[in-house]
Design an enzyme around this catalytic site. Structure first.
Site, PDB file in Angstrom:
ATOM      1  N   GLY A  68      86.811  21.069 -35.943  1.00  0.00           N
ATOM      2  CA  GLY A  68      86.123  20.262 -35.481  1.00  0.00           C
ATOM      3  C   GLY A  68      84.792  20.265 -36.692  1.00  0.00           C
ATOM      4  N   ASN A 116      80.134  14.494 -29.649  1.00  0.00           N
ATOM      5  CA  ASN A 116      80.592  13.732 -30.895  1.00  0.00           C
ATOM      6  C   ASN A 116      81.502  12.561 -30.309  1.00  0.00           C
ATOM      7  OD1 ASN A 116      83.162  14.238 -31.792  1.00  0.00           O
ATOM      8  ND2 ASN A 116      82.339  16.267 -29.988  1.00  0.00           N
ATOM      9  N   GLY A 119      86.309  10.674 -33.202  1.00  0.00           N
ATOM     10  CA  GLY A 119      88.021   9.853 -33.548  1.00  0.00           C
ATOM     11  C   GLY A 119      89.112  10.836 -33.956  1.00  0.00           C
ATOM     12  N   THR A 184      89.937  10.686 -28.467  1.00  0.00           N
ATOM     13  CA  THR A 184      91.252   9.179 -28.515  1.00  0.00           C
ATOM     14  C   THR A 184      92.486   8.374 -27.604  1.00  0.00           C
ATOM     15  OG1 THR A 184      91.894  10.410 -30.717  1.00  0.00           O
ATOM     16  CG2 THR A 184      93.503   9.013 -29.811  1.00  0.00           C
ATOM     17  N   ASN A 248      88.344  22.517 -25.073  1.00  0.00           N
ATOM     18  CA  ASN A 248      87.659  21.332 -25.687  1.00  0.00           C
ATOM     19  C   ASN A 248      86.525  21.084 -25.150  1.00  0.00           C
ATOM     20  OD1 ASN A 248      87.356  19.725 -27.361  1.00  0.00           O
ATOM     21  ND2 ASN A 248      89.313  19.311 -27.345  1.00  0.00           N
ATOM     22  N   GLY A 262      78.578  22.302 -26.598  1.00  0.00           N
ATOM     23  CA  GLY A 262      77.104  23.794 -26.375  1.00  0.00           C
ATOM     24  C   GLY A 262      77.295  24.033 -25.311  1.00  0.00           C
TER      25      GLY A 262
END
Length: 350
Positions: A68, A116, A119, A184, A248, A262
């Site tokens: 990322g 975030n 994409g 996505t 994730n 986080g």
């Protein structure tokens, strides 16, 4: 000092602009051999007690940078020189794409979190492969995280992943199939075993055919139901995968749409890790990510069964030498417990 700079300057600036500036600065550092080697000598983990071997790959320390940050494999050597034991680049797609419209990156400072919806913005597998072919000036373990190109329909997802794997698997120390990003459309559907089995089977054929047989892992979401986590674990064992990365970002939050990372992810990420360890034992390498902020988190994940631990959001709040500091503290923790190696601690509380 960093906390002062962050509170007075950085948090007032656009989060994505700061990200791009940081990557550019590190990419420049990666092209300065003497400086890069000096930093690596001072800050990278070198003590044998921190060394970890996972799926046949030797890591100088168990704590690495999650995917990322270095989306295009532009600055992995510089990142390693600042103290990370490995760098996972990407997520990289077969075709370059701009990602989602801006703004798409938001700090939640009080929560030590980030949302975030990037994409998978990246220049594509061919461009990343060109960078990965460069000679490495300092030792760095590089994992490559691949995802689905947004415009590719779900029915063609396997071919899309295979195209990326063919470009990148020969250049990676390990390869990760990312089917767990929330940014996505339809991607997380691929975590269903009926869709995941053929995808992983074909990507594994590519990884197995590389000269050194590239280890293959799959990255899962924290939002999977427990029975689905078990199903993915069973599939990974069935197919002979090398490991699972958990987890994730999560979509279970209030506020902006996108994936939350986080501190708020800490409890669920640890819960998923413990479930996986109970299911697979030491038959798969488990990599724990999500909510890792300090050495206590890293140590807890290792005790719970993680061979490797990853962080990213904590770096934003912890400063440039965050990883080096964690590795130094981890070495003290190992010695305090009378262990010869951090590997002796893996799974002790599982």
């Amino acid at each position: 000092m960093y906390r002062l700079v962050f509170s007075q300057v950085l948090q007032r600036l656009d989060a994505e602009a700061v990200h791009h500036f940081t990557v550019s600065a590190l990419a420049l550092l990666a092209r300065l051999p003497l400086v890069k080697r000096l930093l690596h000598r001072v800050f990278a983990p070198h003590d044998p007690a921190l060394r970890v071997t996972a799926f046949g790959v030797h890591f100088p320390g168990p704590f690495g940078l999650a995917a990322g940050f270095d989306k295009d494999a532009a600055c992995a050597e510089a990142v390693a020189a600042l103290g990370f034991g490995h760098v996972e680049v990407g997520t990289i797609t077969a075709h370059g794409q701009p990602g989602n419209p801006r703004p798409r990156l938001f700090r939640l400072v009080r929560q030590h979190a980030v949302i975030n919806r990037m994409g998978f913005n990246n220049a594509g597998a061919v461009a990343a492969a060109r960078r990965l072919r460069r000679t490495r000036g300092v030792p760095v373990v590089i994992g490559v995280n691949i995802g689905k190109t947004k415009v590719v329909p779900e029915s063609e997802a396997t071919a899309d992943y295979v195209a990326s794997a063919k470009e990148l698997a020969p250049l990676a120390d390990y390869l990760v199939v990312n089917v767990s990003s929330p940014n996505t459309p339809g991607l997380r559907n691929l975590q269903a075993v009926s869709l995941l089995r053929p995808l992983l089977t074909e990507v594994k054929q590519v990884a197995d055919a590389t000269p050194r047989r590239t280890p293959l892992l799959v990255k899962i979401a924290p939002d999977l139901a427990d029975e689905d986590i078990d199903a993915v674990a069973e599939l990974a064992l069935e197919l002979g995968l090398d490991g699972i990365i958990a987890t994730n970002t999560t979509i279970r939050h209030d506020g902006e749409t996108g994936g939350l990372s986080g501190r708020p992810l800490k409890a669920r990420s640890l819960e998923v890790l413990r479930r996986l360890r109970a299911k697979v034992g030491d038959r798969l390498t488990l990599v724990s990510a999500g909510g890792v902020e300090d050495v206590d988190d890293v140590w807890e994940r290792i005790l719970a069964g993680a061979t490797l631990v990853q962080g990213y959001t904590g770096w934003i709040y912890g400063g440039p030498l965050w990883a080096a500091h964690i590795h130094r503290q981890l070495l003290r923790r190992v010695r305090r417990h009378g262990l010869k190696s951090v590997t002796e601690a893996i799974g002790r509380t599982a």
